[in-house]
Design a protein around this motif. Structure first.
Motif, PDB file in Angstrom:
ATOM      1  N   ASN A 119      23.484 -31.802 -14.367  1.00 58.67           N
ATOM      2  CA  ASN A 119      23.936 -31.806 -15.756  1.00 58.67           C
ATOM      3  C   ASN A 119      23.555 -33.142 -16.401  1.00 58.67           C
ATOM      4  O   ASN A 119      24.052 -34.188 -15.984  1.00 58.67           O
ATOM      5  N   PRO A 120      22.656 -33.115 -17.404  1.00 60.11           N
ATOM      6  CA  PRO A 120      21.924 -31.961 -17.931  1.00 60.11           C
ATOM      7  C   PRO A 120      20.878 -31.476 -16.928  1.00 60.11           C
ATOM      8  O   PRO A 120      20.618 -32.148 -15.924  1.00 60.11           O
ATOM      9  N   SER A 121      20.283 -30.391 -17.215  1.00 61.34           N
ATOM     10  CA  SER A 121      19.327 -29.806 -16.288  1.00 61.34           C
ATOM     11  C   SER A 121      18.008 -30.569 -16.321  1.00 61.34           C
ATOM     12  O   SER A 121      17.695 -31.293 -17.268  1.00 61.34           O
ATOM     13  N   LEU A 122      17.250 -30.440 -15.247  1.00 59.59           N
ATOM     14  CA  LEU A 122      15.917 -31.036 -15.168  1.00 59.59           C
ATOM     15  C   LEU A 122      14.968 -30.335 -16.129  1.00 59.59           C
ATOM     16  O   LEU A 122      15.187 -29.184 -16.474  1.00 59.59           O
ATOM     17  N   PRO A 123      13.897 -31.002 -16.585  1.00 57.05           N
ATOM     18  CA  PRO A 123      13.423 -32.327 -16.181  1.00 57.05           C
ATOM     19  C   PRO A 123      14.245 -33.452 -16.793  1.00 57.05           C
ATOM     20  O   PRO A 123      14.898 -33.278 -17.823  1.00 57.05           O
ATOM     21  N   LEU A 124      14.167 -34.619 -16.140  1.00 55.51           N
ATOM     22  CA  LEU A 124      14.900 -35.791 -16.589  1.00 55.51           C
ATOM     23  C   LEU A 124      13.937 -36.760 -17.262  1.00 55.51           C
ATOM     24  O   LEU A 124      12.982 -37.238 -16.647  1.00 55.51           O
ATOM     25  N   LEU A 125      14.183 -37.049 -18.534  1.00 57.89           N
ATOM     26  CA  LEU A 125      13.298 -37.910 -19.301  1.00 57.89           C
ATOM     27  C   LEU A 125      13.426 -39.367 -18.861  1.00 57.89           C
ATOM     28  O   LEU A 125      14.462 -39.774 -18.322  1.00 57.89           O
ATOM     29  N   PRO A 126      12.401 -40.190 -19.085  1.00 61.79           N
ATOM     30  CA  PRO A 126      12.490 -41.618 -18.762  1.00 61.79           C
ATOM     31  C   PRO A 126      13.675 -42.266 -19.468  1.00 61.79           C
ATOM     32  O   PRO A 126      13.905 -42.040 -20.660  1.00 61.79           O
ATOM     33  N   GLY A 127      14.449 -43.040 -18.719  1.00 61.43           N
ATOM     34  CA  GLY A 127      15.609 -43.726 -19.269  1.00 61.43           C
ATOM     35  C   GLY A 127      16.868 -42.889 -19.328  1.00 61.43           C
ATOM     36  O   GLY A 127      17.947 -43.420 -19.616  1.00 61.43           O
ATOM     37  N   ALA A 128      16.764 -41.603 -19.048  1.00 64.89           N
ATOM     38  CA  ALA A 128      17.928 -40.714 -19.121  1.00 64.89           C
ATOM     39  C   ALA A 128      18.640 -40.646 -17.775  1.00 64.89           C
ATOM     40  O   ALA A 128      18.109 -41.045 -16.735  1.00 64.89           O
ATOM     41  N   THR A 129      19.866 -40.105 -17.810  1.00 63.27           N
ATOM     42  CA  THR A 129      20.711 -40.016 -16.619  1.00 63.27           C
ATOM     43  C   THR A 129      21.275 -38.610 -16.492  1.00 63.27           C
ATOM     44  O   THR A 129      21.586 -37.962 -17.501  1.00 63.27           O
ATOM     45  N   LEU A 130      21.383 -38.134 -15.270  1.00 68.18           N
ATOM     46  CA  LEU A 130      22.042 -36.856 -15.007  1.00 68.18           C
ATOM     47  C   LEU A 130      22.949 -37.000 -13.803  1.00 68.18           C
ATOM     48  O   LEU A 130      22.886 -37.983 -13.061  1.00 68.18           O
ATOM     49  N   SER A 131      23.818 -36.014 -13.603  1.00 68.24           N
ATOM     50  CA  SER A 131      24.771 -36.063 -12.501  1.00 68.24           C
ATOM     51  C   SER A 131      25.025 -34.673 -11.964  1.00 68.24           C
ATOM     52  O   SER A 131      24.657 -33.663 -12.596  1.00 68.24           O
ATOM     53  N   ALA A 132      25.644 -34.623 -10.807  1.00 66.30           N
ATOM     54  CA  ALA A 132      25.994 -33.346 -10.189  1.00 66.30           C
ATOM     55  C   ALA A 132      27.184 -33.559  -9.274  1.00 66.30           C
ATOM     56  O   ALA A 132      27.430 -34.670  -8.783  1.00 66.30           O
ATOM     57  N   SER A 133      27.927 -32.478  -9.038  1.00 65.00           N
ATOM     58  CA  SER A 133      29.098 -32.524  -8.170  1.00 65.00           C
ATOM     59  C   SER A 133      29.233 -31.198  -7.450  1.00 65.00           C
ATOM     60  O   SER A 133      28.963 -30.130  -8.036  1.00 65.00           O
ATOM     61  N   THR A 134      29.628 -31.233  -6.187  1.00 59.88           N
ATOM     62  CA  THR A 134      29.822 -30.002  -5.430  1.00 59.88           C
ATOM     63  C   THR A 134      30.831 -30.209  -4.306  1.00 59.88           C
ATOM     64  O   THR A 134      30.969 -31.306  -3.776  1.00 59.88           O
ATOM     65  N   THR A 135      31.535 -29.155  -3.978  1.00 59.88           N
ATOM     66  CA  THR A 135      32.387 -29.132  -2.790  1.00 59.88           C
ATOM     67  C   THR A 135      31.777 -28.244  -1.712  1.00 59.88           C
ATOM     68  O   THR A 135      32.394 -28.024  -0.668  1.00 59.88           O
ATOM     69  N   SER A 136      30.574 -27.747  -1.960  1.00 58.35           N
ATOM     70  CA  SER A 136      29.880 -26.892  -0.992  1.00 58.35           C
ATOM     71  C   SER A 136      28.859 -27.722  -0.227  1.00 58.35           C
ATOM     72  O   SER A 136      27.690 -27.815  -0.616  1.00 58.35           O
ATOM     73  N   LEU A 137      29.328 -28.358   0.824  1.00 53.55           N
ATOM     74  CA  LEU A 137      28.433 -29.166   1.634  1.00 53.55           C
ATOM     75  C   LEU A 137      27.666 -28.289   2.618  1.00 53.55           C
ATOM     76  O   LEU A 137      28.071 -27.157   2.915  1.00 53.55           O
ATOM     77  N   PRO A 138      26.550 -28.775   3.135  1.00 53.72           N
ATOM     78  CA  PRO A 138      25.725 -27.954   4.030  1.00 53.72           C
ATOM     79  C   PRO A 138      26.476 -27.501   5.279  1.00 53.72           C
ATOM     80  O   PRO A 138      27.302 -28.233   5.823  1.00 53.72           O
TER      81      PRO A 138
END
Length: 641
Positions: A582-601
């Motif tokens: 969040n936000p979805s890829l692609p990630l522009l230069p200088g931008a930031t995204l993040s993700a979170s999950t409780t579903s580990l491998p």
């Protein structure tokens, strides 16, 4: 400033020093490295907000000492220093009775440390003074001071600034007060009863998130435990108070067996580090020292909390086998780099060393000798950690070597307290770009001209010698430029445009407390310690037990390249982690995204306190890839703040 010394360094401390030096790893001077330069100047009057120095011809002087400094994520520097009133009813040293004899100064730089502006005092009670010296307007606060800044902006768009000091109103400086600014230092709120633990000495402060702040102090009322008080509401309340001594070591660290150092928080994973020295390093010593013993503070420790300060586990950083050596020399200090590596800096009253940990304080490498000639003595160390493996260290240093020329001292052993007047002291600065090795390369320079001649007392309020440099000073590096700004004490009469004397400082009083003030040395050239890595930077990686009692993984990534990031692959211990960005890829230069999950491998079994390998691979628009590997530790749920 008022560190209470319950044990005096032993006569053999420095005499036996040479016998233990081979135990230390040695850093190497950096060959052919770019030169460093610094600009130095005096901070302005702390009781006249708005004064910009250098620049003012009337108010660019101060009578403050024992400063500290931090930088916020935007690159603003904040400094604090305590007021040394010089009026008839106030002692030039430490005044414990008169409320008007206290106060804390604060300053801010928004131009990379080249100028500092005086902020309103964090703990003033009344309006500003109309003349110097001020003898009626200041609060009963302003003993030992420390400063911290938030890692995330508050709801007003500012990074909170926190200042701690000791109360002067009712005698000894034994009550910690915390002040908070939520608007960049323009206004402050103070709750005199916010820190619940009474009877404290030498407070330190650290912060993370938008509103979390923790204060560490040596508590006299609980037999000199080191207590950490934490607030989740920006310092309005400190409901959580815990000792840093764990159950396995609690009886070891009996009254007088420790001296506290600073506190640090890693904002990427909420881990808290609190450092201290002790006369005890193992159970046999604890049994021996259950009654008064002759050990000096020969061991350095770091207490680590992975549950937001609810509990701590104590880890030994280094224990000198010579129990006459002491590291209680104002002060052992801890810092954390952006990759989560931890650094412990300490001095034996002669040399400065550091140790490092790559597994969140559990195991340590070192000690590694930092200083080299012409700094043959190095005391009062402080560090600032930057990007992966990059570290700045400062100290007060002199060419004089008490172990080599002891007969030149007025007393024996020849310690900095009784160095001869020929000992000229400077602020030294050393930087390494490869701190995570046992043979790092350091570039060492004197960042200032001479700041003091002769002895330097390190016994706090029990000093019998010269205490013009007080007990500590600090360095911080801008996350934007990577350059350092150092705040320090100086007792030399200079009378220059950038360092004018206060009305109490005349040429005949140079090298005395009448001239002591707080100065700045800001780096203007040379390498910095914050460097954007190629491709991307991990801003946050957090593996913690969630409220649903499941491991939760959070990550935040910024694009440091000049082209888009088209895909990101994340692995924990070599197993792929499925993430929705969040936000979805692609990630522009200088931008930031993040993700979170409780579903580990599947196949990844995590435990509280377990350390795991995190590998992130970014694919760029041109098809090239960049891979970075870090360590993460599973903590208990303690955020967000």
């Amino acid at each position: 400033m008022t560190e209470l010394k319950l044990r005096i360094p032993k006569v053999l401390a420095l005499v036996l020093l040479l016998s233990v030096l081979p135990l230390a790893l040695v850093s190497q001077p950096a060959a052919g490295s770019p030169g460093f330069s610094f600009t130095t100047f005096e901070l302005g009057r702390f009781d006249v907000p708005g004064v910009k120095c250098p620049g003012s011809t009337t108010s660019c002087f101060n009578v403050n000492a024992e400063p500290q400094i931090r930088a916020d994520p935007a690159g603003n520097f904040y400094a604090s220093s305590e007021y040394l009133p010089r009026v008839a009813q106030c002692s030039i040293a430490l005044d414990l009775l008169n409320p008007q004899c206290g106060g804390t100064g604060a300053w801010k730089s928004s131009d990379n440390g080249l100028h500092y502006v005086t902020l309103p005092s964090p703990n003033t009670l009344t309006a500003n003074c109309s003349s110097f010296p001020c003898n009626t307007s200041f609060s009963p606060y302003g003993g030992d001071t420390d400063i911290a800044v938030a890692s995330r902006k508050n709801s007003n768009g500012f990074y909170n600034v926190y200042v701690v000091s000791l109360e002067r109103a009712t005698g000894p400086l034994l009550t910690v007060e915390e002040s908070t600014s939520r608007d960049g230092g323009q206004t402050w709120t103070i709750n005199p009863t916010s820190i619940q633990a009474p009877l404290n000495d030498r407070p330190w402060v650290a912060a993370e998130g938008a509103n979390r702040v923790c204060v560490s102090s040596h508590n006299v009322g609980t037999f000199f435990e080191i207590l950490v008080s934490c607030s989740n509401d920006g310092g309005a309340t400190f409901a959580q108070v815990r000792t840093v001594f764990d159950q396995a070591h609690f009886t070891w660290f009996a009254p007088g067996n420790t001296q506290g150092g600073n506190i640090a928080i890693d904002p990427s994973n909420h881990v808290i580090y609190d450092t201290f020295d002790s006369i005890v390093a193992k159970e046999s010593e604890a049994l021996q020292c259950a009654v008064p013993c002759t050990n000096n503070f020969h061991s350095v420790w770091v207490a680590v909390s992975i549950d937001g300060g609810m509990s701590f586990k104590d880890y030994l950083v280094y224990s000198n086998p010579n129990v006459n050596i002491g590291y209680n020399h104002q002060f052992s200090q801890v810092s954390v780099d952006k990759a989560g590596n931890v650094y412990s800096v300490y001095t034996d009253d002669h040399n400065t060393y550091y140790s490092f940990s790559t597994d969140f304080g559990k195991h340590w490498s070192g000690p590694i000798l930092v200083n080299h000639s012409p700094s043959n003595t190095a005391i009062f160390p402080w560090s600032s950690a930057g990007s992966l493996g990059k570290l700045d260290i400062v100290w007060y240093g002199t060419l004089f070597d008490g172990t080599a020329t002891p007969k030149q001292c007025s007393q024996q052993p020849c310690t900095p307290d009784n160095y001869p007047m020929s000992a000229a002291w400077f602020v030294y600065f050393a930087q390494t770009q490869n701190a995570l090795t046992n043979n790092p390369s350091f570039t060492q320079v004197a960042a200032t001209s001479i700041i003091h001649f002769g002895g330097v007392c390190e016994a706090g309020v029990t000093c019998s010698g010269n205490r013009d440099l007080f007990d500590d000073f600090g360095v911080a590096a801008s996350p934007i430029t990577g350059f350092a700004s150092i705040v320090y004490d100086n007792d030399q009469y200079l009378n220059t445009a950038s360092d004018p004397p206060s009305p109490t400082c005349t040429q005949d009083k140079t090298n005395s407390g009448a001239c002591t003030r707080t100065d700045i040395a800001t780096q203007t050239s040379g390498p910095g310690i914050f460097v954007k890595p190629k491709g991307f930077e991990i801003e946050r990686e957090d593996l913690e037990l969630s409220s649903s009692n499941k491991p939760e993984f959070d990550i935040e990534v910024s694009n440091t390249d000049t082209q888009e990031i088209t895909s990101l692959s994340v692995q924990l211990n070599g197993l792929n982690v499925a993430l929705n960005w969040n936000p979805s890829l692609p990630l522009l230069p200088g931008a930031t995204l993040s993700a979170s999950t409780t579903s580990l491998p599947l196949g990844l079994a995590t435990v509280i306190g377990g350390v795991y390998s995190l590998t992130v691979t970014a694919t760029l628009a041109d098809g090239s890839t960049v891979t970075q590997t870090f360590s993460v530790i599973q903590t208990l749920l303690v955020g967000p703040f």
